[in-house]
Design a protein around this motif. Sequence first.
Motif, PDB file in Angstrom:
ATOM      1  N   PRO A 241      41.726  11.033  49.055  1.00  0.00           N
ATOM      2  CA  PRO A 241      40.413  10.639  49.586  1.00  0.00           C
ATOM      3  C   PRO A 241      40.211   9.125  49.567  1.00  0.00           C
ATOM      4  CG  PRO A 241      40.164  12.525  48.153  1.00  0.00           C
ATOM      5  CD  PRO A 241      41.585  12.080  48.014  1.00  0.00           C
ATOM      6  N   GLU A 242      40.748   8.451  48.548  1.00  0.00           N
ATOM      7  CA  GLU A 242      40.607   6.990  48.481  1.00  0.00           C
ATOM      8  C   GLU A 242      41.246   6.331  49.702  1.00  0.00           C
ATOM      9  OE1 GLU A 242      41.351   3.494  45.177  1.00  0.00           O
ATOM     10  OE2 GLU A 242      42.909   5.010  45.426  1.00  0.00           O
ATOM     11  N   ARG A 243      42.432   6.787  50.087  1.00  0.00           N
ATOM     12  CA  ARG A 243      43.113   6.217  51.249  1.00  0.00           C
ATOM     13  C   ARG A 243      42.357   6.525  52.547  1.00  0.00           C
ATOM     14  NH1 ARG A 243      46.312   6.139  47.308  1.00  0.00           N
ATOM     15  NH2 ARG A 243      48.500   5.497  47.197  1.00  0.00           N
ATOM     16  N   ILE A 244      41.851   7.741  52.660  1.00  0.00           N
ATOM     17  CA  ILE A 244      41.089   8.131  53.860  1.00  0.00           C
ATOM     18  C   ILE A 244      39.822   7.289  53.978  1.00  0.00           C
ATOM     19  CG2 ILE A 244      39.800  10.012  54.959  1.00  0.00           C
ATOM     20  CD1 ILE A 244      41.861  11.938  53.509  1.00  0.00           C
ATOM     21  N   MET A 245      39.147   7.099  52.851  1.00  0.00           N
ATOM     22  CA  MET A 245      37.907   6.324  52.855  1.00  0.00           C
ATOM     23  C   MET A 245      38.171   4.828  53.072  1.00  0.00           C
ATOM     24  SD  MET A 245      35.314   8.343  52.620  1.00  0.00           S
ATOM     25  CE  MET A 245      33.968   7.360  51.972  1.00  0.00           C
ATOM     26  N   THR A 246      39.300   4.326  52.593  1.00  0.00           N
ATOM     27  CA  THR A 246      39.665   2.935  52.879  1.00  0.00           C
ATOM     28  C   THR A 246      39.890   2.763  54.376  1.00  0.00           C
ATOM     29  OG1 THR A 246      40.684   2.710  50.700  1.00  0.00           O
ATOM     30  CG2 THR A 246      41.282   1.068  52.340  1.00  0.00           C
ATOM     31  N   ALA A 247      40.478   3.762  55.008  1.00  0.00           N
ATOM     32  CA  ALA A 247      40.647   3.739  56.464  1.00  0.00           C
ATOM     33  C   ALA A 247      39.281   3.694  57.153  1.00  0.00           C
ATOM     34  CB  ALA A 247      41.432   4.966  56.930  1.00  0.00           C
ATOM     35  N   MET A 299      42.895   9.172  60.775  1.00  0.00           N
ATOM     36  CA  MET A 299      41.971   9.355  59.649  1.00  0.00           C
ATOM     37  C   MET A 299      41.311  10.738  59.713  1.00  0.00           C
ATOM     38  SD  MET A 299      38.520   7.218  58.723  1.00  0.00           S
ATOM     39  CE  MET A 299      37.559   7.943  60.049  1.00  0.00           C
ATOM     40  N   GLN A 300      40.912  11.141  60.912  1.00  0.00           N
ATOM     41  CA  GLN A 300      40.288  12.459  61.081  1.00  0.00           C
ATOM     42  C   GLN A 300      41.285  13.574  60.754  1.00  0.00           C
ATOM     43  OE1 GLN A 300      38.962  11.738  65.138  1.00  0.00           O
ATOM     44  NE2 GLN A 300      36.822  11.749  64.493  1.00  0.00           N
ATOM     45  N   LYS A 301      42.531  13.387  61.159  1.00  0.00           N
ATOM     46  CA  LYS A 301      43.566  14.371  60.837  1.00  0.00           C
ATOM     47  C   LYS A 301      43.738  14.477  59.324  1.00  0.00           C
ATOM     48  CE  LYS A 301      48.493  15.389  61.267  1.00  0.00           C
ATOM     49  NZ  LYS A 301      49.803  15.034  61.835  1.00  0.00           N
ATOM     50  N   ALA A 302      43.818  13.319  58.655  1.00  0.00           N
ATOM     51  CA  ALA A 302      44.011  13.305  57.196  1.00  0.00           C
ATOM     52  C   ALA A 302      42.848  13.986  56.485  1.00  0.00           C
ATOM     53  CB  ALA A 302      44.175  11.866  56.703  1.00  0.00           C
ATOM     54  N   ALA A 303      41.621  13.671  56.912  1.00  0.00           N
ATOM     55  CA  ALA A 303      40.429  14.265  56.287  1.00  0.00           C
ATOM     56  C   ALA A 303      40.407  15.772  56.512  1.00  0.00           C
ATOM     57  CB  ALA A 303      39.169  13.614  56.860  1.00  0.00           C
ATOM     58  N   HIS A 304      40.766  16.196  57.721  1.00  0.00           N
ATOM     59  CA  HIS A 304      40.805  17.622  58.065  1.00  0.00           C
ATOM     60  C   HIS A 304      41.812  18.359  57.173  1.00  0.00           C
ATOM     61  CE1 HIS A 304      40.667  21.253  60.465  1.00  0.00           C
ATOM     62  NE2 HIS A 304      41.956  21.163  60.725  1.00  0.00           N
ATOM     63  N   MET A 320      49.295   7.196  56.315  1.00  0.00           N
ATOM     64  CA  MET A 320      49.439   6.677  57.682  1.00  0.00           C
ATOM     65  C   MET A 320      48.101   6.156  58.218  1.00  0.00           C
ATOM     66  SD  MET A 320      51.972   9.403  59.520  1.00  0.00           S
ATOM     67  CE  MET A 320      53.665   9.654  58.972  1.00  0.00           C
ATOM     68  N   ALA A 321      47.027   6.882  57.926  1.00  0.00           N
ATOM     69  CA  ALA A 321      45.702   6.469  58.392  1.00  0.00           C
ATOM     70  C   ALA A 321      45.290   5.141  57.785  1.00  0.00           C
ATOM     71  CB  ALA A 321      44.660   7.544  58.050  1.00  0.00           C
ATOM     72  N   LYS A 322      45.535   5.010  56.498  1.00  0.00           N
ATOM     73  CA  LYS A 322      45.184   3.775  55.797  1.00  0.00           C
ATOM     74  C   LYS A 322      45.987   2.604  56.347  1.00  0.00           C
ATOM     75  CE  LYS A 322      45.550   0.649  52.374  1.00  0.00           C
ATOM     76  NZ  LYS A 322      46.485  -0.464  52.386  1.00  0.00           N
ATOM     77  N   TYR A 323      47.276   2.831  56.587  1.00  0.00           N
ATOM     78  CA  TYR A 323      48.133   1.783  57.161  1.00  0.00           C
ATOM     79  C   TYR A 323      47.620   1.373  58.546  1.00  0.00           C
ATOM     80  CZ  TYR A 323      52.272  -0.582  58.998  1.00  0.00           C
ATOM     81  OH  TYR A 323      53.121  -1.511  59.535  1.00  0.00           O
TER      82      TYR A 323
END
Length: 386
Positions: A241-247, A299-304, A320-323
């Motif tokens: 979640p930290e990486r998704i939210m950083t994205a 990011m949406q894919k990661a969160a899903h 990948m989303a964060k990058y």
Amino acid sequence: MTTHIESEEHKALRSAVAALGRRYGRDYLVRTVAEGKPPAELWSEAGKLGYLGVNLPEEHGGGGGGITELSIVLEELGAAGSPLLMLVVSPAICGTVISRFGTDAQKRAWLPGIADGTRLMAFGITEPDAGSNSHRITTTARRDGTDWLLTGRKVFISGVDIADAVLIVGRTEDARTGNLKPCLFIVPTDAEGFQKRPIDMELNAAEKQFELTLDDVRLPADALVGDEDAGLLQLFAGLNPERIMTAAFAIGMGRYALAKAIEYARDRTVWKAPIGAHQAIAHPLAQAHIDLELARLMMQKAAHLYDRGDDIGAGEAANMAKYAAGEACVQAVDQAVHTLGGNGLTREFGLASLITAARVARIAPVSREMILNYVSHQTLGLPKSY
């Protein structure tokens, strides 16, 4: 459900949060930074409206959603110029870990306050000598009767001055092997032996960074979160979640900068036509928009995947989303400043300060190089160099 088409509910949430963000905007955030204060009014209102706790369970005062919804909240506040960094930390990392692994008592004690914004929890993993290597963490907890004694140091811990407690990643000795294993502890910021020192940052942010020193901080048995033997699983449950939210943070910032540049390029006329009519100006802005949209898709894919319970799939997608978001944000901010020319460096237009802020998404919570390592090892199956 596909990840690339938002539901009407998500569109409504996006619209409502955007309206809140616009009421505060960039001027509010600049003012709070200048006054050396946290964005308490925005945090409090977002909590009362239910936005801070959208990912937390309904039975503990949350919205019953997931990281998908919380990432929408952060992205839209960022796009309005007033992102809340502690959304990454308090509800996304700490709230997630406690709701997934905490005892009933820990959930009752923390989740309602985290959800409505009246309580705030920071997160402590980074250490001076460990950097991105969580296996080198030296903060250790040893038993003393039924209590724990926690000793160690942490750096770059956000918002400790406004937090009620810090979720600290330490290590305990495995009774069977003698090896150290990761564990998570809830440490009150007023505990004896807990010291914080502000780090002087060039970064102009409302949330301050701290170095922590833990000197035999005595904690009760129930300060330990979850199972002592499942520390690594619990840790990564918070890091995805930290990486998704950083994205989300990066995408929101990139969108804000891009919107300012587009507005300027439409109106600014030097020769006969607005500068936005020239492809040397228009094309880089279009490219920045495309890259932000692509990052948002990942990011949406990661969160899903995360919300569906696929921790392994979410780990790859979150990295990948964060990058992608970090790269897109840096490029969007750079292009926005460049579009405004000299005006891009003035306080009046407020874009120059984003140059430093944008780099955060490339560096934290894990560097772009470590993400490339992750993808080359985990996804591509290439050998490790370390």
